[in-house]
Motif scaffolding. Structure first.
Motif, PDB file in Angstrom:
ATOM      1  N   UNK A 107       2.138   4.935  10.029  1.00 61.05           N
ATOM      2  CA  UNK A 107       1.819   4.500   8.676  1.00 61.05           C
ATOM      3  C   UNK A 107       2.325   3.091   8.415  1.00 61.05           C
ATOM      4  N   UNK A 108       3.443   2.727   9.051  1.00 63.57           N
ATOM      5  CA  UNK A 108       3.985   1.394   8.805  1.00 63.57           C
ATOM      6  C   UNK A 108       3.149   0.319   9.463  1.00 63.57           C
ATOM      7  N   UNK A 109       2.378   0.672  10.509  1.00 63.27           N
ATOM      8  CA  UNK A 109       1.643  -0.366  11.237  1.00 63.27           C
ATOM      9  C   UNK A 109       0.153  -0.329  10.971  1.00 63.27           C
ATOM     10  N   UNK A 110      -0.255   0.391   9.901  1.00 68.71           N
ATOM     11  CA  UNK A 110      -1.680   0.446   9.588  1.00 68.71           C
ATOM     12  C   UNK A 110      -2.257  -0.924   9.277  1.00 68.71           C
ATOM     13  N   UNK A 111      -1.431  -1.832   8.749  1.00 62.95           N
ATOM     14  CA  UNK A 111      -1.939  -3.141   8.348  1.00 62.95           C
ATOM     15  C   UNK A 111      -1.995  -4.153   9.476  1.00 62.95           C
ATOM     16  N   UNK A 122       0.846  -1.191   0.000  1.00 62.22           N
ATOM     17  CA  UNK A 122       0.000   0.000   0.000  1.00 62.22           C
ATOM     18  C   UNK A 122       0.878   1.236   0.000  1.00 62.22           C
ATOM     19  N   UNK A 123       0.315   2.347  -0.452  1.00 65.43           N
ATOM     20  CA  UNK A 123       1.113   3.564  -0.521  1.00 65.43           C
ATOM     21  C   UNK A 123       1.471   4.075   0.860  1.00 65.43           C
ATOM     22  N   UNK A 124       0.544   3.898   1.834  1.00 71.24           N
ATOM     23  CA  UNK A 124       0.804   4.435   3.168  1.00 71.24           C
ATOM     24  C   UNK A 124       2.003   3.759   3.796  1.00 71.24           C
ATOM     25  N   UNK A 125       2.034   2.430   3.680  1.00 66.70           N
ATOM     26  CA  UNK A 125       3.132   1.691   4.295  1.00 66.70           C
ATOM     27  C   UNK A 125       4.464   2.089   3.701  1.00 66.70           C
ATOM     28  N   UNK A 172      -4.234  11.356  10.088  1.00 64.85           N
ATOM     29  CA  UNK A 172      -4.016  11.724   8.701  1.00 64.85           C
ATOM     30  C   UNK A 172      -2.776  11.002   8.202  1.00 64.85           C
ATOM     31  N   UNK A 173      -2.962  10.118   7.221  1.00 69.98           N
ATOM     32  CA  UNK A 173      -1.848   9.285   6.793  1.00 69.98           C
ATOM     33  C   UNK A 173      -0.687  10.103   6.265  1.00 69.98           C
TER      34      UNK A 173
END
Lengths: 309, 175, 646
Positions: A208-212, A117-120, A200-201
């Protein structure tokens, strides 16, 4: 035995430190705030949750939480928290500690890229940039401290520094403290470098790295972050204000060390809370300027040692 | 900085005391195990989803984070990712464009989870019912456990709804 | 067929080198002079001592896995390339022999003959795939740079030979104290320039990022892992042995070159999307780290702090060995990827970890090792280098202390940036989803390739957990070179440097990490009961995120670095917009270019090349093609010679 007690204190007490900082921030904001023990409740709840894993990830995604918590637990073994005699395993010196933190960051960054994903990816990129730029400051600050202490072993360092009565009047020592404090903010992802409670990402670095992550994996990573903050504060407290920590394995010394630790952590926690409440997050590309500033402070600490020799 | 510190020190805690009452909420029933209920009663992470609302409900939900209502003291916390969430707070009549994302958000949330629909629009599309861009109420996309009616509902009512959803016992489900 | 010949030729040679190195490290030595082989310059003089033996081991450690790798790598070549493969085998054998004899050389002629043989062999090996213009240009530049280096070395050696009256290096070492210091300084600068260009230090590195990607992967591996080290070997010899004890500015110069190479090397690596060029720049970075150790050693040596000097040299040499191992591993991994996917561009890769699981795991070990992560080998040598630099406070002069502070900062920055670089290299290549079709069809590589990589990975782990294996022989190496053992104490649990200054127990660190991770996992298994897992899409704010277009790109990952270090990259940005014919408000195509430039190439080499071209254009007027002017030249020269001879 002391080692085990100390290690358990770090592992079990880290969420309490986080809870304390959040409570202080809430009070400064004029509200009740969550309970002091809230992080423990959060962790307990996370352990019963289902784990949702993205289909595009590989084994690295599932392995990373274990590496991260493993690195933090080993780091907790080598930092002298309550006493310098027998309180820490002599696996390595302060340079090893910094590399253990970097190991955790490495794997977390890989996990951020893994989900596709772009966020990660963005979180990984920013996190590695901040970590890389904080490294020179850390090493020069270590150089400054080791110049005074004549050693880089953690327990020995504290013992030697505690013998110097005029330590706090030494400008190099204070400069090194401030530069390491800024590095703590950068490495643990606190304001003004990174906002730990943002939604806010585009403003996230660590989150952002741990959103998943979900369930027990998320619990492990959150716990590891708390341990990292605890260890950084312990280092700041015990190295720069090296009194109060026990020198022997006597229970009285250990208890005194515990009291001193609580006082130091509380003071650092309150100052962090005040700082976080009063500053806004820096724009991402202003963070290098902050880190360069802390590098200059550390370099000045080194120079002051050589010219005041 | 001095101004800020003076204000901070001078202002006391302004949170309203006590827990909200049970008024103005409808329940549709949901079974949560006793253990989960106890745990969720102390720590609940919420993901807010705006499925096409006019943002009136969002402002009220935003008020929940303010020092006056302060939902954090109940152990509730808003999170950024549904993977971290236990409860979805959905507002708005679900528009056509938001039907699929809402379903995906629900699927991305780990079990055990439940849904609280906030506002008249979430309940039955409210004043937007029958519009060409509207897909249907929230219950037509994801299973809903508690509905908090109102346009917009007061923050106190929203808080009551969330807490009610946690406290419900097994009473059969009406979907 | 041809690749079988290659295997049977190169592997025994490499094993022979390994045996020689091991024998040398355990104390065996010889010195032989063969005046009849070459009738001038004292003939061929070969000798084995501990330093040479250590480098023989490095050569063998680099060459042996690559030779095994080449077997499967060159097998699927087109049949008309069979002759080329045989030529490759011959070239490779010549390469191995010349490198081994180079470290055994004991007089000027032998050294230069084998140096030139090595350069020529490597030139032909680079030019294997010379149907591409990029390869031809790379080979040409390499040939020019290596011969420029040879010229410098030759000049330096001749200066020393003239001052000391002998062509044997051992004689120089004995006569060094009597020689005029300015002559020694000149010799040092010239010879160091030559060796630094072979090692790939900035500003002599420009051939590296062109030559290494152009060569076949196992050749790149040997060049990067082994040939570079011979430049380091030469530097160690002239700095510590052949020219006697030097003034401290020698060390300061090498230290600063090392610092600049380390930082600039990794900065160029981090923005590169060509996997092999990225690894080549990473080699420049590691050479910088090695030079930091050597420079520190030279400075300590000039202050007579020989045990500290020994520590620094030991750290540098250990990093040489470690770099050989993990860089060979990484280049072979890159070779495997190129073999499987047909592309070198990491922007087209992704998701390879599922398609090539073992190669991926081995590449991960290489990435962790090169980023100096505990408990692998890169960590130990970088740790030692750090301790050597931190111990510099024992030098009483403040200027030197400040130089060391800069070096420490440079090394720390390098460490962080290297970790970022390899997160990018491994993450974009192996993780998430494939970004192009050719990568989707990738498959695992033959077992011989995986075996060679596996052996290197095991070596990396072993040297990381038990560095004593390498450090004890290194102690004897430095004892012979500097006269003192390094300031290290070994115990069962680990290494202690500088008295009580720093201690590490890498084996215990590795063990503790493994035990803790296993304990956490076991704890979950026993108490967690049901780990409910569900597989679902990646969270993309509710959008369907199946497309690889939404993944992070390598260029995007490097963006923060591009912005922070823009003063080095000096990027050129250009945006071109083509609107639709019918309305200027609708855009048809946007072309965005953001290129970074190399200040060294633009600032140093381009003007230099331009000046050379200008000068040669003017001198060309001498070759007028007119017979009368040639006759005039001959007459004038004859007159001048008669006057001089009188």
């Amino acid at each position: 035995m002391i080692l085990l007690v100390q290690w358990l204190l770090v592992v079990a007490g880290a969420p309490l430190l986080v809870g304390f900082i959040r409570k202080t921030k809430a009070r400064l904001q004029g509200r009740c705030g969550a309970n002091l023990w809230q992080p423990y409740r959060d962790l307990r709840k996370l352990f019963i949750k289902e784990v949702v894993i993205s289909e595009t990830t590989s084994w690295i995604f599932r392995f990373t939480p274990y590496v991260v918590i493993g690195a933090m637990l080993v780091a907790a073994l080598i930092v002298p928290v309550l006493t310098t005699a027998g309180g820490a395993l002599s696996l390595g010196n302060i340079v090893l500690l910094m590399y253990l933190f970097l190991l955790a960051t490495f794997f977390l960054a890989l996990a951020g890229l893994d989900a596709g994903s772009s966020f990660g990816g963005m979180g990984s990129s920013r996190e590695m940039a901040v970590a890389a730029l904080a490294e020179p400051t850390v090493m020069i600050a270590i150089f400054a401290i080791s110049l005074r202490a004549g050693t880089t072993g953690l327990s020995d360092m504290i013992n030697v520094l505690a013998g110097d009565r005029l330590l706090l009047l030494n400008p190099g020592h204070l400069l090194a403290f401030f530069s390491l404090f800024i590095v703590t903010l950068a490495e643990t992802g606190r304001l003004p470098v990174d906002n730990p409670s943002t939604h806010l990402e585009l403003t996230m670095i660590h989150e952002a790295m741990i959103l998943e992550y979900s369930g027990r994996y998320l619990a492990l990573i959150e716990w590891a972050s708390a341990i990292k903050l605890f260890l950084f504060f312990t280092l700041l407290g015990n190295i720069f204000i090296p009194w109060g920590i026990g020198r022997t394995e006597q229970p009285a010394a250990v208890l005194l060390g515990l009291v001193a630790l609580v006082v130091k952590l509380a003071a650092l926690g309150v100052s962090l809370a005040v700082l976080e409440t009063s500053v806004a997050k820096l724009r991402l590309f202003r963070v290098p300027a902050l880190l360069t500033g802390s590098f200059m402070l550390a370099l000045l600490a080194v120079i002051s040692f050589f010219f005041l020799r | 900085m001095k101004l800020l510190l003076r204000k901070v020190i001078g202002t006391a805690v302004v949170t309203e005391p006590g827990r909200p009452r049970d008024a103005d909420i409808e329940t549709l029933g949901h079974a949560l195990s006793e253990r989960v209920r106890k745990l969720y009663g102390r720590s609940l992470h919420i993901r807010e989803v705006d499925a096409g609302s006019c943002n009136g409900c969002e402002i009220e939900i935003g008020g929940l984070n303010s020092p006056y209502y302060d939902l954090e003291r109940f152990g509730l916390h808003f999170v950024a990712s549904p993977r971290h969430a236990d409860c979805l707070l959905v507002t708005g009549p679900v528009t056509r464009n938001m039907a699929d994302p809402l379903k995906r958000t629900y699927d991305a949330t780990p079990e055990p989870k439940f849904v609280v629909a906030v506002g008249d629009c979430a309940k039955d599309c409210g004043i937007f019912a029958g519009g060409y861009g509207v897909f249907g109420p929230v219950s037509s996309v994801v299973p809903v456990d508690v509905v908090v009616p109102g346009c917009p509902p007061a923050p106190r009512a929203i808080l009551a709804g969330i807490l009610k959803a946690v406290e419900l016992r097994a009473s059969g489900s009406v979907r | 067929m041809a690749n079988r010949i290659s295997l049977w030729l190169t592997v025994p040679l490499a094993v022979l080198v390994l045996v020689g190195g091991a024998a040398g490290l355990s104390g065996w030595s010889f010195d032989v002079v063969l005046p009849h082989v070459l009738p001038i310059g004292g003939g061929v003089a070969l000798g084995l001592d501990r330093l040479s033996a250590f480098f023989l081991v490095i050569i063998a450690a680099g060459v042996l896995p690559c030779a095994v790798f080449a077997f499967a790598y060159t097998r699927h070549q087109k049949p008309e390339r069979d002759g080329m493969t045989a030529a490759l085998a011959a070239g490779m054998s010549l390469f191995i022999v010349s490198m081994a004899c180079l470290v055994l050389a004991r007089n000027v002629l032998t050294f230069l003959v084998f140096w030139e043989a090595m350069s020529l062999a490597s030139y032909f090996l680079i030019m294997t795939e010379n149907d591409r213009s990029e390869t031809r240009r790379a080979g040409w530049l390499y040939a020019v740079m290596t011969h420029a280096g040879l010229a410098c070395i030759l000049l330096g050696f001749l200066t020393m030979a003239q001052s000391s009256g002998s062509l044997s290096m051992t004689a120089w070492a004995q006569a060094a104290a009597a020689i005029d210091p300015s002559k020694r300084n000149v010799a040092f600068v010239l010879v160091a320039a030559g060796f630094l260009s072979k090692a790939g230090a900035i500003p002599f590195h420009i051939w590296l990022p062109r030559a290494h990607p152009a060569a076949p992967s196992h050749i790149s591996a040997v060049m990067s892992a082994v040939m570079i080290k011979l430049g380091v070997y030469g530097l160690v010899r002239i700095g510590f042995e052949w020219l006697g004890v030097g003034p401290r500015w020698w060390g300061v110069l090498i230290l600063l070159i090392g610092a600049v190479s380390a930082v600039a090397g990794v900065l160029y690596a981090i923005i590169d999307s060509d996997l092999k060029r990225l690894l080549a720049y990473s080699t420049v970075e590691n050479v910088g780290v090695i030079l930091l150790g050597i420079g520190a050693g030279l400075i300590f040596h000039s202050y007579d702090l020989d045990s500290l000097a020994a520590l620094s040299v030991a750290a540098a040499l250990l990093h040489c060995l470690n770099h050989t191992i993990f860089k060979a591993l990484l280049f072979l991994g890159a070779g495997a990827i190129v073999h499987a996917t047909g592309t070198r561009n990491i922007e087209e890769m992704g998701g390879l970890l599922r398609r090539m699981p073992q190669t991926g795991a081995l590449f991960l070990i290489g990435s962790l090792a090169i980023s100096a992560m505990p408990p692998l080998n890169g960590f130990v040598s970088e740790w030692l280098t750090f301790q050597a630099l931190l111990l510099s406070f024992r030098v009483p002069e403040q200027f030197v202390n400040l130089v060391f502070a800069i070096a420490i900062a440079a090394l720390a920055l390098t460490a962080g940036l290297a970790a970022a670089c390899f997160v990018r290299a491994f993450g974009i290549t192996f993780l998430a989803m494939p970004r192009s079709e050719c990568v989707k069809q990738a498959h695992e590589v033959p077992w011989t390739m995986r075996l060679s990589m596996g052996v290197l990975a095991v070596l990396a782990a072993v040297l990381g957990i038990a560095p004593v294996v390498a450090l004890r022989p290194l102690g004897y190496v430095t004892a012979q070179l500097l006269g003192e053992q390094p300031d290290l104490a070994f115990s069962l649990s680990g290494v202690v440097a500088g008295g009580s200054f720093a201690a590490i127990a890498p084996g215990w660190v590795g063990l503790t990490l493994a035990v803790v991770i296993f304990a956490v996992w076991l704890g979950f298994r026993l108490t967690g009961g049901s780990l409910r897992k569900r597989y679902y899409d990646t969270w993309g704010c509710g959008r369907a995120v199946h497309s690889p277009n939404l993944e992070y790109t390598a260029a995007a990952f490097a963006n923060p670095f591009k912005r922070v270090f823009a003063f080095l990259y000096r990027p050129v940005t250009a945006i071109e917009i083509w609107p639709h014919g019918e309305s200027r408000l609708f855009v048809k195509t946007i072309k965005y270019r953001h290129e970074s430039r190399s200040i060294i190439e633009e600032g140093i080499y381009a003007p230099l090349a331009a000046a050379i071209r200008r000068t040669s254009a003017r001198i060309r007027a001498v070759q007028s093609g007119n017979v009368h002017s040639y006759l005039l030249y001959m007459f004038l020269v004859l007159v001048v010679l008669l006057l001089v001879a009188k």
